[in-house]
Enzyme design. Sequence first.
Site: not given
Length: 273
Positions: A7-8, A64, A263
Amino acid sequence: MKQNSMPELPEVQTVINTLEKQIKNKTIEDIKVFYPKIIDNAEPDYFVNSLKGESFREFKRRGKFLIFYLDNYILVTHLRMEGKFFVENLPLITKHTHLEFDLSGGKYLLYHDVRKFGRMYIYKIDEEIECIKKLGLEPFDERLDVSYLKEHFNNKTVKENLLDQSIIAGIGNIYANEILYYASVHPEREFSSLTDEELTKIIEGSRTILKRAIELGGTTIHSFQSAKGIDGRFQLECKVQNKEGSICDRCGSTVKKIRVAGRGTYYCPGCQK
DNA sequence: TTTTTTTCCTGACAGC
DNA sequence: TGCTGTCAGGAAAAAA
């Protein structure tokens, strides 16, 4: 293909909006803690005893983080990779359920997190919320402009800077990839090498993409929330994320995947310079 | 002090 | 089939 669901900002916004509709003014009658490490800044006993009898009053988001204002305390949650909230009529506990809030009206708020990376924080109502203290500007904050970015950028790559929560709060890996595609900027560019025009595009892209994702979250969550709970699995239609090997619809090049700062980073080598 | 590396976790998947 | 190893990653702790 692996399901990406971390979730962002847009997902967190949708989760907090949905929870507000479902549990506003409900009272916590009891809490069961199955995995204490989720609670970051307090002992489980203190957490439970403090929140028992408290009611959910206000629902906010910062970066967030989900922020629940109760009567005398503030409950803050970061979902990290896979944290989810479920509101159910029965306490459906699985091996991944780490907290159970028994609410008034026969409802159960369940915190579910496969990787156990999520965290909860408790603060007194008049206390400073320590865990959000270092966050940078919200993407929609009017103060976020080219000069703000120039003041805060460092010598790392633009991707790393976008992910740095102390500069802009709320952008994670997926949206960082999409924003850089929008701005036609290569993720490994040094932040300090970006032109004003490119910085402007990045700010514009952040707002456009995150706004669109919030709108989509608001519409898609409606159809599955009762069955699936409230998580971050609704997602913007991505241009590069998880599209390695597919054709860029802007220039026709093949989307590549590289690693930037550990990433997975997707970009188009044709139009991201 | 600042920068880099490691840690936290589990499920999915690859390879044998 | 079943085992082992690798990978995914946000953010903070630990190490350099």
